[in-house]
Write a protein that holds these residues in place. Structure first.
Motif, short mmCIF file in Angstrom:
data_model
loop_
_atom_site.label_atom_id
_atom_site.label_comp_id
_atom_site.label_asym_id
_atom_site.label_seq_id
_atom_site.Cartn_x
_atom_site.Cartn_y
_atom_site.Cartn_z
N ILE A 13 71.25 6.47 87.95
CA ILE A 13 70.72 7.72 88.48
C ILE A 13 71.61 8.28 89.60
O ILE A 13 71.62 9.49 89.83
N GLU A 14 72.36 7.41 90.28
CA GLU A 14 73.26 7.90 91.31
C GLU A 14 74.52 8.52 90.73
O GLU A 14 75.19 9.32 91.38
N MET B 121 63.65 12.38 95.54
CA MET B 121 62.59 11.44 95.91
C MET B 121 62.53 10.30 94.92
O MET B 121 62.33 9.13 95.28
N GLY B 122 62.71 10.62 93.63
CA GLY B 122 62.73 9.57 92.61
C GLY B 122 63.85 8.58 92.82
O GLY B 122 63.68 7.38 92.59
N ARG B 123 64.98 9.06 93.31
CA ARG B 123 66.09 8.14 93.59
C ARG B 123 65.78 7.25 94.77
O ARG B 123 66.15 6.06 94.79
N ASP B 124 65.11 7.79 95.79
CA ASP B 124 64.66 6.96 96.91
C ASP B 124 63.71 5.87 96.41
O ASP B 124 63.77 4.72 96.86
N LYS B 125 62.86 6.23 95.46
CA LYS B 125 61.91 5.28 94.90
C LYS B 125 62.61 4.14 94.18
O LYS B 125 62.25 2.97 94.36
N ILE B 126 63.61 4.45 93.37
CA ILE B 126 64.27 3.40 92.60
C ILE B 126 65.10 2.50 93.50
O ILE B 126 65.18 1.28 93.27
N ARG B 127 65.70 3.06 94.54
CA ARG B 127 66.39 2.21 95.51
C ARG B 127 65.40 1.26 96.18
O ARG B 127 65.71 0.09 96.44
N LEU B 128 64.21 1.77 96.47
CA LEU B 128 63.17 0.93 97.06
C LEU B 128 62.80 -0.20 96.10
O LEU B 128 62.68 -1.37 96.52
N ILE B 129 62.61 0.12 94.82
CA ILE B 129 62.27 -0.91 93.84
C ILE B 129 63.37 -1.96 93.77
O ILE B 129 63.09 -3.17 93.74
N ARG B 130 64.61 -1.52 93.73
CA ARG B 130 65.73 -2.47 93.69
C ARG B 130 65.69 -3.41 94.88
O ARG B 130 65.86 -4.63 94.73
N TRP C 2 66.65 12.00 84.96
CA TRP C 2 65.34 11.71 85.51
C TRP C 2 65.16 10.20 85.61
O TRP C 2 65.49 9.46 84.69
N ASP C 3 64.64 9.73 86.73
CA ASP C 3 64.52 8.29 86.97
C ASP C 3 63.68 7.60 85.89
O ASP C 3 63.98 6.48 85.48
N GLN C 4 62.64 8.27 85.42
CA GLN C 4 61.79 7.67 84.39
C GLN C 4 62.51 7.58 83.05
O GLN C 4 62.39 6.59 82.32
N SER C 5 63.27 8.62 82.71
CA SER C 5 64.06 8.58 81.48
C SER C 5 65.10 7.47 81.56
O SER C 5 65.35 6.79 80.55
#
Length: 660
Positions: free
Chosen positions: A314-315, A210-219, A321-324
């Protein structure tokens, strides 16, 4: 093809004007980019640039329209409705990302990976030139309801969108808000269809996916040419934050923090001139880990590079961890060693040549609070500030724990009317009186009662003069000093970590809390017998709850001890999720229906009554304020105020007597 479009119109509503407008807009953006990117050396070069760009656009649009028709034919009717009706498919768009400074960086693709189109984002952003985005699966539907009710109904904002990670969530948002909320079927690239609608559980594989989905969204949003505020679904928005962000036009990124103390004036000489209306950024972006639950991004070239590399990292590593990963990028190549001027904005995210690519600031933890500074320390109250937002971090009990924290703070608007129906019961909690003894042998402690406090009991241990009471006074069992000395403003280094569970500070805290839990257990039994729902009382704790060895409070925090603690500090809220109870602030709930509280529906009872329990005589109500007798130069920082914890609780009004 024309035949495909005819079939589409027969199956689902479809407006050809939308597609035509989108195609023309793509041509206009491509031509604009061609003009901005042209060399002024000669007119022939200019003509060639326009011609070349136009050719690319024509072939790209034709190819994408063909693929769009193919995609349309192969999707289900519900998916076609998402692609066409809401403009979320993006299969016919060419996307160009524009930086805040006006420089351009093309980002051409058939669609944004999250399924949104640039046009849709810009339309929602409107004249604000900013969009607020969050996302959730069906497990968090009531959190989405709470988020929307605050952002839309209380703050009056409309430039936001909610991503639905599963079809059930998407349908629920459409049905409940009847089209009044922008949403799209975001989906997930790494979570199975059957699992995406469930609770992910912190730290699990699906949580990280889910965190990876979030970061792709931010990008993707940083590529839209629109400024974006990214918010986790468990953030409560209490004030419109956009005016605050606009005070820092040079900051590419403003991000919330896990910092546990305010440093907005730690170097007042440098920082004072940057304070606006008593508000400013934290002193340094690297004094604590950034928390990516609240992030403000300008549409800048640096942010496009940052978020692109963030996704790449992250990919490549499933265990990262996305936050790290963000904190690593923040400090990359000297990002934490850059110069500070007191504004709170500093350069970060260095390249191989140590050239910084973005400017970043840490949002103040008293205004954009984490779960500890808001729910535990109540830092915003001590600094007399109105918070913009609070993120449900530093809590226990999973999703029920987050929900209960918000309810206790009257910051939850995610319940339906059923939650307020029924008959309720409350009681006034008590603590053993010897914690308040004020004599030389005990080390001494004073409690401050006034006209607003409960009852008229004495602050000191009441002795009748017989030998038994005198013996009781000689039995020194700690008092509150054992907690106070470990709280703020004492330094973190004053005490080592508590070594064993037999340590006196722990046994005294256990005694303090268990006395109150015994009353709660009795009250639950009474409520069950009377067929009523118990309204939980405030709970006084001697020390903080931390998930690693500590000395009494979270290291670095400004928590004063003792304190009114969240319910999840002493009760497993996850196991109570089906229990009949309401939060301590229930009767002042912001959505309480008119007439729901009456003498018939809400009653108070006596727990541990004077005639049935001897302990009642040796206990007293929790005071509004505790004043240490072992400290000199008493001021507002040394007094431990509990008043605000009781102001919205039925058990603590001016008419209560000490025995109720």
């Amino acid at each position: 093809s024309e035949e495909a479009r005819k079939k589409a119109r027969q199956r689902e509503p479809f407006d050809e004007r939308t597609t035509m407008t989108t195609t023309r807009a793509a041509r206009r953006r491509a031509k604009t980019f061609g003009r901005r990117g042209m060399s002024s050396s000669s007119s022939s070069t200019t003509c060639c640039s326009i011609a070349a760009t136009t050719v690319v656009v024509v072939f790209t649009v034709v190819a994408m329209m063909t693929s769009a028709a193919a995609a349309f034919q192969t999707t289900s009717p519900s998916s076609r409705r998402l692609l066409l009706k809401d403009g979320m498919g993006g299969v016919g768009d060419l996307h160009l990302g524009f930086s805040h400074s006006g420089e351009t960086k093309p980002v051409a693709q058939t669609k944004l990976s999250t399924g949104l189109t640039v046009e849709h984002i810009r339309k929602i952003a409107g004249k604000n030139d900013a969009i607020i985005v969050t996302w959730a699966n069906h497990h968090y539907l009531d959190f989405a309801r709470n988020w929307i009710n605050h952002v839309q109904n209380r703050l009056g904002l409309t430039n936001f969108i909610v991503g639905a990670m599963d079809e059930k969530m998407y349908d629920s948002l459409k049905e409940e808000f009847r089209g009044g909320v922008h949403t799209w079927l975001m989906g997930s690239q790494g979570i199975a269809k059957d699992a995406v609608k469930n609770d992910f559980g912190w730290g699990t594989r699906n949580f990280h996916q889910m965190g990876r989905d979030k970061i792709r969204l931010i990008r993707d949003f940083t590529r839209s040419g629109v400024n974006v505020l990214v918010s986790d679904i468990d953030v409560v928005w209490l004030r419109n934050p956009l005016p605050f962000f606009k005070r820092y036009p040079k900051a590419d990124v403003l991000v919330s923090s896990d910092q546990l103390r305010s440093e907005t004036m730690i170097e007042s000489v440098k920082q004072k001139k940057f304070i606006v209306d008593g508000e400013g950024l934290e002193f340094h972006i690297c004094h604590a880990a950034s928390n990516i639950g609240i992030m403000w991004f300008l549409a800048s070239r640096g942010n496009q590079e940052l978020t692109t590399e963030w996704v790449e990292r992250i990919e490549k590593d499933d265990n990262l961890w996305d936050q790290s990963a963000f904190n690593d990028l923040k400090s990359l190549n000297g990002g934490c060693q850059t110069q500070v001027d007191g504004s709170g904005v500093q350069e970060a995210y260095g390249d191989e040549n140590n050239k910084m690519r973005v400017k970043m600031g840490a949002l103040p933890v008293s205004l954009f609070a984490n779960g500890h500074t808001y729910y535990v320390q109540r830092l915003h109250e001590r600094e007399r500030k109105n918070a913009y937002a609070v993120h449900a971090t530093f809590q226990y009990g999973g999703t029920p724990g987050k929900r209960n924290r918000m309810r206790e703070a009257n910051a939850w608007m995610g319940d339906d009317e059923e939650y307020f129906r029924g008959k309720f019961m409350s009681f006034t909690p008590r603590v053993e009186r010897d914690f308040f003894r004020n004599n030389a042998e005990s080390g001494g402690f004073r409690s401050s009662d006034n006209s607003n406090s409960t009852g008229g009991s004495s602050d000191s241990f009441e002795s009748s003069g017989d030998e038994k009471d005198k013996d009781d006074m000689k039995k020194v069992r700690g008092g509150f000093d054992i907690f106070v000395e470990r709280g703020w403003p004492e330094k973190d280094s004053a005490f080592p970590s508590i070594p064993t569970k037999e340590e006196k500070v722990l046994t005294e805290n256990e005694r303090l809390v268990n006395f109150q839990l015994a009353q709660i257990n009795e009250a639950l039994a009474i409520a069950k017998h009377l067929d009523r729902i118990l309204i939980m009382p405030p709970i006084l704790c001697g020390i903080d709850r931390v998930w690693f060895p500590h000395y009494g409070r979270f290291p670095g925090s400004h928590l004063q001890l003792p304190f009114i603690c969240p319910q999840d500090h002493v009760i497993n809220v996850e196991q109570w999720r089906n229990g009949k109870f309401r939060e301590r602030s229930f009767l002042m709930h912001p959505q309480m229906p008119q007439g729901a509280v009456s003498s018939d529906s809400s009653a108070r009872v006596v727990v541990n009554g004077r005639k049935t329990n001897e302990a009642f005589e040796k206990s007293r109500t929790i005071p509004m304020e505790i004043t240490p007798s072992t400290r000199h130069n008493l001021d507002s920082n040394t007094k431990i105020s509990l008043r605000r914890c009781f102001e919205h609780h039925d058990a603590y009004n001016n008419n209560n007597n000490n025995d109720a």
